[in-house]
Design a protein around this motif. Structure first.
Motif, mmCIF file in Angstrom:
data_model
loop_
_atom_site.group_PDB
_atom_site.id
_atom_site.type_symbol
_atom_site.label_atom_id
_atom_site.label_comp_id
_atom_site.label_asym_id
_atom_site.label_seq_id
_atom_site.Cartn_x
_atom_site.Cartn_y
_atom_site.Cartn_z
ATOM 1 N N ASP A 215 -2.783 6.097 -1.729
ATOM 2 C CA ASP A 215 -2.814 5.353 -0.466
ATOM 3 C C ASP A 215 -1.396 5.076 0.004
ATOM 4 O O ASP A 215 -0.553 4.651 -0.791
ATOM 5 C CB ASP A 215 -3.525 4.010 -0.692
ATOM 6 C CG ASP A 215 -5.012 4.134 -0.486
ATOM 7 O OD1 ASP A 215 -5.441 5.214 -0.058
ATOM 8 O OD2 ASP A 215 -5.733 3.161 -0.758
ATOM 9 N N SER A 216 -1.136 5.328 1.270
ATOM 10 C CA SER A 216 0.180 5.027 1.847
ATOM 11 C C SER A 216 -0.029 4.602 3.293
ATOM 12 O O SER A 216 -0.203 5.450 4.162
ATOM 13 C CB SER A 216 1.087 6.259 1.800
ATOM 14 O OG SER A 216 1.317 6.647 0.495
ATOM 15 N N PHE A 217 -0.047 3.314 3.510
ATOM 16 C CA PHE A 217 -0.251 2.813 4.864
ATOM 17 C C PHE A 217 0.155 1.352 4.929
ATOM 18 O O PHE A 217 0.403 0.729 3.894
ATOM 19 C CB PHE A 217 -1.720 2.980 5.291
ATOM 20 C CG PHE A 217 -2.703 2.275 4.406
ATOM 21 C CD1 PHE A 217 -3.092 0.973 4.672
ATOM 22 C CD2 PHE A 217 -3.241 2.896 3.292
ATOM 23 C CE1 PHE A 217 -3.978 0.308 3.852
ATOM 24 C CE2 PHE A 217 -4.143 2.237 2.460
ATOM 25 C CZ PHE A 217 -4.513 0.946 2.745
ATOM 26 N N ILE A 218 0.245 0.834 6.143
ATOM 27 C CA ILE A 218 0.515 -0.603 6.321
ATOM 28 C C ILE A 218 -0.802 -1.218 6.782
ATOM 29 O O ILE A 218 -1.269 -0.924 7.888
ATOM 30 C CB ILE A 218 1.641 -0.827 7.337
ATOM 31 C CG1 ILE A 218 2.925 -0.137 6.852
ATOM 32 C CG2 ILE A 218 1.884 -2.302 7.557
ATOM 33 C CD1 ILE A 218 4.045 -0.115 7.860
ATOM 34 N N ALA A 219 -1.383 -2.034 5.906
ATOM 35 C CA ALA A 219 -2.776 -2.455 6.103
ATOM 36 C C ALA A 219 -3.019 -3.135 7.448
ATOM 37 O O ALA A 219 -4.031 -2.893 8.097
ATOM 38 C CB ALA A 219 -3.184 -3.375 4.966
ATOM 39 N N MET B 4 -1.567 -2.791 10.290
ATOM 40 C CA MET B 4 -1.126 -2.070 11.491
ATOM 41 C C MET B 4 -2.232 -1.127 11.976
ATOM 42 O O MET B 4 -2.948 -0.544 11.155
ATOM 43 C CB MET B 4 0.128 -1.260 11.133
ATOM 44 C CG MET B 4 1.019 -0.948 12.300
ATOM 45 S SD MET B 4 2.482 -0.035 11.760
ATOM 46 C CE MET B 4 3.716 -1.293 11.842
ATOM 47 N N PHE C 94 0.905 2.936 13.565
ATOM 48 C CA PHE C 94 1.526 3.361 12.315
ATOM 49 C C PHE C 94 2.058 4.802 12.449
ATOM 50 O O PHE C 94 3.200 5.090 12.078
ATOM 51 C CB PHE C 94 0.475 3.281 11.203
ATOM 52 C CG PHE C 94 0.949 3.786 9.874
ATOM 53 C CD1 PHE C 94 1.937 3.119 9.179
ATOM 54 C CD2 PHE C 94 0.403 4.927 9.312
ATOM 55 C CE1 PHE C 94 2.369 3.579 7.950
ATOM 56 C CE2 PHE C 94 0.836 5.389 8.087
ATOM 57 C CZ PHE C 94 1.815 4.716 7.405
ATOM 58 N N ASN D 161 0.818 -1.214 0.000
ATOM 59 C CA ASN D 161 0.000 0.000 0.000
ATOM 60 C C ASN D 161 0.850 1.262 0.000
ATOM 61 O O ASN D 161 0.461 2.286 0.573
ATOM 62 C CB ASN D 161 -0.956 -0.008 1.196
ATOM 63 C CG ASN D 161 -1.997 -1.080 1.071
ATOM 64 O OD1 ASN D 161 -2.820 -1.062 0.174
ATOM 65 N ND2 ASN D 161 -1.943 -2.065 1.959
ATOM 66 N N ASN D 162 2.025 1.146 -0.579
ATOM 67 C CA ASN D 162 2.859 2.325 -0.832
ATOM 68 C C ASN D 162 3.347 3.028 0.443
ATOM 69 O O ASN D 162 3.564 4.244 0.443
ATOM 70 C CB ASN D 162 2.064 3.307 -1.714
ATOM 71 C CG ASN D 162 2.950 4.322 -2.368
ATOM 72 O OD1 ASN D 162 4.106 4.024 -2.666
ATOM 73 N ND2 ASN D 162 2.452 5.521 -2.566
#
Lengths: 300, 230
Positions: free
Chosen positions: B5-9, B11, B16, A114-115
């Motif tokens: 989108d920029s996230f760690i799914a 977490m 985060f 997810n970048n």
């Protein structure tokens, strides 16, 4: 920006040292791993073999313990020598492969899926620091499984046998240390590279086994068809095993490798080809990482 | 704050943001405290322990803003901050950005193709075309200049004396058809004076507007090619 005030306030406190930010990544990774009970159990189970080895070393130097179990001559059954430590390293290294296949794919792929990588690199945090941070998770875990117990057992044997034994067999200690490092560096690089390219964790883990087992099968097919030994260049365990033998015994080997990392007798390749093969694999991993670990794609 | 989108799914939101704050150099306890504060500030306090992968698009945008401000940066880049937001969420995001701009000791750079958002959040605008600067303007100066530019409609044919009289006051004028007149007022001249002169010259001013040269006009002008096409 206090919770109850709900207003923005700038940060004016102290900042941590730049080098210490590298350690944030493994800390978070270990917290995540700790929650996965299977991995924790597997990690601790991997110390069973070194524990058995420690008992063997202790019992062998303890005549009263041997007579207690009615096995006075048992010390002659198992020798604490190169083969003993190579077997330990071989077994632990195979366990390390399994752990790397479980842990490694979860390192980079969630950041790329997810970048999130762009956010890491938007901070005063470089690509190298990112890779080192992620790699350190595997390096710490795999070190604890391989050379750390190996050197502890070497220390125990030296203590019980006498320090002259340690001096005479110093090559075993250095072989354990450097041999294990070659393996864990290779595993860590491969795990991260596959994790960077394959976003699905399970697929990346399977692919790790594939690289080891399918590539060696491919090498065996080449050997069979072409009636040559050069197919072993695709067999990573062969390459590692032949390097280990040299590290443990130098130019006069008495063994042909460790369990799971054995070079079949009469099918040896020049040692330099093993080094080149391992270096090539490491370079491919570096290249794969360099292609994927980027904050943004620059198109010119 | 990136556009996409920029996230760690897997977490949780607060973990985060804490991770990002620690990577930016905040000590552990400070990072944790400010992660919570940032989440409450952007309006996600109640969902801060939920995995980011379960957030809606608007919540993800807010979470991105939270990670961007948690460490109290001196320079904040926001790339399309209102992207994909519904009107109330967009309004909330604009308010947050304005508040950060007004209260924080930081410089804010907003990249957006939504010119209304830019007008509401920014003091200065840089318009890029093919990677080069096409226009640079200070919005407040533009607004001030617009206030001096009038479009006037008088009844019937323009009386020459009226035009001469307002020119004598220092105004620039451009008469148009059907009693229309464009006027640029000099500094210090009140509009009231125009009405007084019109009354003296027996001219009826039926309509008087300030020019509304929006950012969109500035943008279109900057994008206009030499041959007049966009």
């Amino acid at each position: 920006m206090a919770v109850y005030k709900k207003t923005y306030r700038p940060y004016e406190g102290a900042l941590t040292a730049r080098w210490s930010r590298l350690l944030v990544i493994p800390r978070y990774a270990f917290e995540d791993l700790h929650r996965r009970k299977f991995l924790t159990t597997f990690f601790f189970a991997s110390f069973l073999y070194p524990l058995v080895c420690a008992i063997i070393i202790y019992v062998q130097h303890n005549a009263s313990a041997l007579s207690l179990i009615g096995a006075q001559g048992a010390q002659h059954l198992i020798s604490i020598n190169v083969v003993f430590f190579l077997s330990l390293l071989g077994w632990q290294s195979m366990m390390a492969l399994f752990l790397a296949a479980f842990v490694g794919p979860g390192q980079v792929s969630p950041d790329l899926a997810n970048n999130a990588l762009a956010l890491y690199l938007a901070r005063p945090f470089s690509r190298t620091e990112y890779v080192l941070g992620k790699m350190s998770v595997l390096l710490i875990l795999l070190s604890l499984m391989t050379w750390v117990p190996g050197l502890l057992l070497f220390g125990l044997e030296s203590y019980l046998e006498g320090w002259s034994w340690a001096v005479d067999h110093a090559r075993i200690a250095s072989g354990l240390f450097f041999g294990a490092w070659i393996w864990i560096l290779l595993l860590a690089l491969l795990a991260l590279a596959l994790s960077a390219w394959v976003k699905w964790r399970a697929a990346a883990g399977t692919l790790m086994f594939g690289v080891f087992f399918v590539a060696s099968a491919f090498g065996a097919v080449i050997n069979g068809i072409e009636r040559t030994n050069w197919g072993h260049l695709f067999n990573i365990s062969y390459l590692v095993g032949s390097v280990w033998v040299w590290l443990f015994e130098g130019g006069q080997p008495t063994t042909n490798g460790a369990i799971f990392f054995r070079a079949p007798r009469g099918e040896t390749l020049p040692l330099w080809t093993s080094w080149v093969g391992l270096a090539a694999l490491a370079l491919v991993c570096f290249f794969m990482l360099a292609r994927k670990i980027r904050g943004a794609e620059v198109i010119r | 704050m990136p556009e996409n989108d920029s996230f760690i799914a897997g977490m949780s939101g607060v973990r985060f943001v804490r991770l990002m704050a620690e990577l930016a150099g905040l000590p552990r306890s400070e990072a944790l405290e400010r992660a919570h504060e940032a989440f409450f500030y952007v309006g996600l306090g109640e969902v801060r322990y939920r995995a980011l992968g379960t957030y809606s698009l608007g919540m993800k945008q807010a979470a991105k803003l939270a990670q961007a401000i948690a460490h109290g940066p001196k320079l904040l880049f926001l790339d399309e901050p209102t992207n994909g937001l519904d009107p109330p969420a967009r309004l909330r995001m604009i308010q947050l950005i304005q508040e950060i701009r007004d209260h924080g000791d930081l410089h804010l750079i907003v990249s957006s193709h939504l010119l209304r958002d830019v007008e509401e959040c920014c003091d200065e605008v840089l318009i890029l075309k093919d990677g080069s600067i096409a226009a640079f303007c200070n919005l407040e100066e533009e607004r001030r200049a617009n206030r001096r530019f009038l479009e006037m409609e008088t009844r019937g044919e323009l009386n020459g004396n009226f035009v001469e009289a307002i020119r004598a006051l220092g105004c620039e004028t451009a008469p148009g058809a059907q009693g229309r007149l464009k006027v640029v007022l000099p500094d210090g001249l009140e509009i009231r004076r125009l009405y007084e002169i019109a009354a003296a010259q027996e001219v009826q001013i039926r309509r008087l507007n300030h020019r509304r040269d929006s950012l969109e006009d500035i943008f279109l002008k900057a994008m206009e090619a030499a041959d007049g096409r966009l």
